[in-house]
Design a protein around this motif. Structure first.
Motif, PDB file in Angstrom:
ATOM      1  N   PRO A 264      13.512  -8.956   7.228  1.00 44.48           N
ATOM      2  CA  PRO A 264      14.681  -9.406   6.468  1.00 44.48           C
ATOM      3  C   PRO A 264      14.566  -9.088   4.978  1.00 44.48           C
ATOM      4  N   SER A 265      14.477  -7.815   4.641  1.00 45.97           N
ATOM      5  CA  SER A 265      14.468  -7.393   3.240  1.00 45.97           C
ATOM      6  C   SER A 265      14.880  -5.934   3.198  1.00 45.97           C
ATOM      7  N   LEU A 266      15.161  -5.447   1.993  1.00 43.77           N
ATOM      8  CA  LEU A 266      15.491  -4.025   1.861  1.00 43.77           C
ATOM      9  C   LEU A 266      14.331  -3.282   1.202  1.00 43.77           C
ATOM     10  N   GLY A 267      13.114  -3.741   1.478  1.00 40.81           N
ATOM     11  CA  GLY A 267      11.919  -3.125   0.906  1.00 40.81           C
ATOM     12  C   GLY A 267      11.544  -1.831   1.606  1.00 40.81           C
ATOM     13  N   LEU A 268      10.332  -1.368   1.332  1.00 41.43           N
ATOM     14  CA  LEU A 268       9.898  -0.054   1.822  1.00 41.43           C
ATOM     15  C   LEU A 268       9.844   0.052   3.341  1.00 41.43           C
ATOM     16  N   LEU A 269       9.588  -1.055   4.037  1.00 37.24           N
ATOM     17  CA  LEU A 269       9.546  -0.984   5.502  1.00 37.24           C
ATOM     18  C   LEU A 269      10.941  -0.705   6.062  1.00 37.24           C
ATOM     19  N   THR A 270      11.939  -1.397   5.523  1.00 35.78           N
ATOM     20  CA  THR A 270      13.314  -1.140   5.972  1.00 35.78           C
ATOM     21  C   THR A 270      13.748   0.262   5.564  1.00 35.78           C
ATOM     22  N   ILE A 271      13.369   0.695   4.381  1.00 33.88           N
ATOM     23  CA  ILE A 271      13.724   2.045   3.933  1.00 33.88           C
ATOM     24  C   ILE A 271      13.068   3.091   4.840  1.00 33.88           C
ATOM     25  N   ASN A 272      11.814   2.854   5.232  1.00 35.90           N
ATOM     26  CA  ASN A 272      11.164   3.743   6.196  1.00 35.90           C
ATOM     27  C   ASN A 272      11.921   3.770   7.520  1.00 35.90           C
ATOM     28  N   ALA A 273      12.372   2.594   7.970  1.00 32.50           N
ATOM     29  CA  ALA A 273      13.101   2.523   9.236  1.00 32.50           C
ATOM     30  C   ALA A 273      14.420   3.284   9.153  1.00 32.50           C
ATOM     31  N   LEU A 274      15.154   3.086   8.053  1.00 33.57           N
ATOM     32  CA  LEU A 274      16.449   3.765   7.904  1.00 33.57           C
ATOM     33  C   LEU A 274      16.265   5.271   7.731  1.00 33.57           C
ATOM     34  N   SER A 275      15.170   5.674   7.119  1.00 33.95           N
ATOM     35  CA  SER A 275      14.909   7.104   6.929  1.00 33.95           C
ATOM     36  C   SER A 275      14.496   7.773   8.231  1.00 33.95           C
ATOM     37  N   ALA A 276      13.939   6.986   9.137  1.00 34.28           N
ATOM     38  CA  ALA A 276      13.452   7.548  10.410  1.00 34.28           C
ATOM     39  C   ALA A 276      14.528   7.572  11.480  1.00 34.28           C
ATOM     40  N   SER A 277      15.667   6.938  11.222  1.00 31.68           N
ATOM     41  CA  SER A 277      16.642   6.676  12.286  1.00 31.68           C
ATOM     42  C   SER A 277      17.857   7.588  12.213  1.00 31.68           C
ATOM     43  N   ARG A 278      18.447   7.811  13.374  1.00 28.51           N
ATOM     44  CA  ARG A 278      19.727   8.516  13.441  1.00 28.51           C
ATOM     45  C   ARG A 278      20.863   7.517  13.231  1.00 28.51           C
ATOM     46  N   TYR A 279      20.618   6.269  13.677  1.00 34.12           N
ATOM     47  CA  TYR A 279      21.651   5.239  13.615  1.00 34.12           C
ATOM     48  C   TYR A 279      21.092   3.927  13.083  1.00 34.12           C
ATOM     49  N   VAL A 280      22.007   3.099  12.546  1.00 30.98           N
ATOM     50  CA  VAL A 280      21.638   1.724  12.214  1.00 30.98           C
ATOM     51  C   VAL A 280      22.608   0.791  12.930  1.00 30.98           C
ATOM     52  N   LEU A 281      22.032  -0.233  13.549  1.00 35.69           N
ATOM     53  CA  LEU A 281      22.814  -1.285  14.202  1.00 35.69           C
ATOM     54  C   LEU A 281      22.678  -2.535  13.334  1.00 35.69           C
ATOM     55  N   ILE A 282      23.812  -3.118  12.959  1.00 33.15           N
ATOM     56  CA  ILE A 282      23.796  -4.260  12.032  1.00 33.15           C
ATOM     57  C   ILE A 282      24.240  -5.530  12.756  1.00 33.15           C
ATOM     58  N   PRO A 283      23.320  -6.450  13.011  1.00 36.40           N
ATOM     59  CA  PRO A 283      23.744  -7.733  13.580  1.00 36.40           C
ATOM     60  C   PRO A 283      24.318  -8.635  12.486  1.00 36.40           C
ATOM     61  N   LEU A 284      25.392  -9.310  12.822  1.00 38.25           N
ATOM     62  CA  LEU A 284      26.031 -10.269  11.909  1.00 38.25           C
ATOM     63  C   LEU A 284      26.102 -11.606  12.623  1.00 38.25           C
ATOM     64  N   GLN A 285      25.542 -12.617  12.004  1.00 41.27           N
ATOM     65  CA  GLN A 285      25.606 -13.936  12.627  1.00 41.27           C
ATOM     66  C   GLN A 285      26.955 -14.588  12.317  1.00 41.27           C
ATOM     67  N   CYS A 286      27.576 -15.166  13.332  1.00 40.44           N
ATOM     68  CA  CYS A 286      28.880 -15.803  13.137  1.00 40.44           C
ATOM     69  C   CYS A 286      28.713 -17.150  12.437  1.00 40.44           C
TER      70      CYS A 286
ATOM     71  N   GLU B  20       0.819  -1.223   0.000  1.00 41.25           N
ATOM     72  CA  GLU B  20       0.000   0.000   0.000  1.00 41.25           C
ATOM     73  C   GLU B  20       0.846   1.264   0.000  1.00 41.25           C
ATOM     74  N   LEU B  21       2.062   1.153   0.547  1.00 40.49           N
ATOM     75  CA  LEU B  21       2.924   2.331   0.589  1.00 40.49           C
ATOM     76  C   LEU B  21       3.418   2.732  -0.800  1.00 40.49           C
ATOM     77  N   VAL B  22       3.478   1.761  -1.712  1.00 37.05           N
ATOM     78  CA  VAL B  22       4.091   2.033  -3.011  1.00 37.05           C
ATOM     79  C   VAL B  22       3.512   3.277  -3.668  1.00 37.05           C
ATOM     80  N   SER B  23       2.205   3.451  -3.555  1.00 41.12           N
ATOM     81  CA  SER B  23       1.586   4.589  -4.229  1.00 41.12           C
ATOM     82  C   SER B  23       1.301   5.752  -3.277  1.00 41.12           C
ATOM     83  N   ALA B  24       1.811   5.645  -2.036  1.00 42.44           N
ATOM     84  CA  ALA B  24       1.491   6.677  -1.047  1.00 42.44           C
ATOM     85  C   ALA B  24       2.383   7.909  -1.192  1.00 42.44           C
TER      86      ALA B  24
END
Ligand code: ATP
Ligand code: MG
Length: 257
Positions: free
Chosen positions: A133-155, A102-106
């Motif tokens: 777990p994707s780089l879609g619009l929800l993640t883009i919204n999160a990164l746009s709203a944030s001052r920082y990003v924390l990246i977990p890396l699984q060993c 739904e965000l696509v056309s918003a």
């Protein structure tokens, strides 16, 4: 203004949700006011801290139907744990899967979450956004709203696979939607005493240098059990290696405030 931190990695199962919940609780234990934002339609942060299912209004209604964010914020207070007095949740459920479409056309589709969180950011010391777990619009919204990003890396094998794509996305967002975005740190998760895990750690340090957190999260079965009781590790197994590690990570954040 509260620190808004997106916990992101488009790779699935690397410890995003586990980190959002347990780092959030560990900071709340230190007296910080914390908001957890579940931006994943899987709703794992939500079910990991609350027993009720399909709580509405959720993030979906706030993002798509202009429901006031205040109506989508739920205190986690339960009278048993003082830690919960300091934590609120914006929950999600499968409804949010619709938002990606739904965000696509918003209008201003990438900045919806930013606009929602801005007016309440001052009410909190830390706001964590759990990304899907994707780089879609929800993640883009999160990164746009944030001052920082924390990246977990699984060993594990291929831990750094896909990281260049994530870093490219972060760079694009910095150039356009959110020039202030910074990598807070890279967190190694599910660490065990194997040669492989050691190699992942060394590779991460070579690549990300001092951006790798000193704290390393060990593989600890208690961390995987806690969510089925809708409890943080601090409530479920207070002295486990997982609890100790997330407390240490909280201290690392607070020391760098
Ligand atoms: P998704 O991409 O699906 O949202 P995620 O990145 O949020 O996944 P988690 O759900 O936090 O990853 O973790 C994946 C699985 O591994 C879960 O079952 C979780 O309980 C378990 N887990 C996470 N961290 C640890 C750890 N340090 N030790 C043992 N198990 C862990
Ligand atoms: Mg998750």
């Amino acid at each position: 203004m509260g620190k808004i931190i997106a916990v992101a990695n488009q790779k699935g199962g690397v410890g995003k949700t586990t980190t959002v919940i347990n780092l959030g609780f560990a900071l709340a234990e230190l007296g910080k006011k914390v908001l957890l934002v579940d931006a994943d339609p899987q709703g794992n942060t939500t079910s990991g801290v609350k027993r009720e299912r399909n709580i509405r209004p959720s993030l979906y209604e706030a993002l798509i139907h202009n429901v006031s964010v205040n109506n989508a914020i739920y205190p986690l207070k339960d009278g048993n744990s003082y830690i919960r007095d300091n934590i609120d949740l914006i929950p999600s459920n499968l409804d949010l899967a619709g938002a990606e479409v739904e965000l696509v056309s918003a209008f201003l589709r990438e900045l919806r979450l930013k606009n929602i969180l801005e007016p309440i950011a001052n009410d909190y010391d830390y706001i964590f956004i759990d990304c899907p777990p994707s780089l879609g619009l929800l993640t883009i919204n999160a990164l746009s709203a944030s001052r920082y990003v924390l990246i977990p890396l699984q060993c594990e094998y291929y831990a750094l696979e896909g990281i260049s794509q994530l870093l490219k996305t972060i760079e694009l967002i910095k150039k356009g939607l959110n020039p202030n975005l910074e990598i807070l740190g890279v967190l190694l998760t599910m660490y065990n005493r194997t040669v492989l895990a050691q190699q992942v750690l060394e590779e991460a340090r070579r690549f990300f240098k001092d951006k790798v957190f000193n704290t390393i999260i060990p593989r600890n079965v208690r961390l995987s059990e806690a969510p089925s009781f809708s409890q943080s590790i601090l409530e479920y197994a207070n002295n486990s290696s997982g609890a100790i590690a997330y407390r240490e990570l909280a201290m690392e954040l607070v020391q760098n405030e």
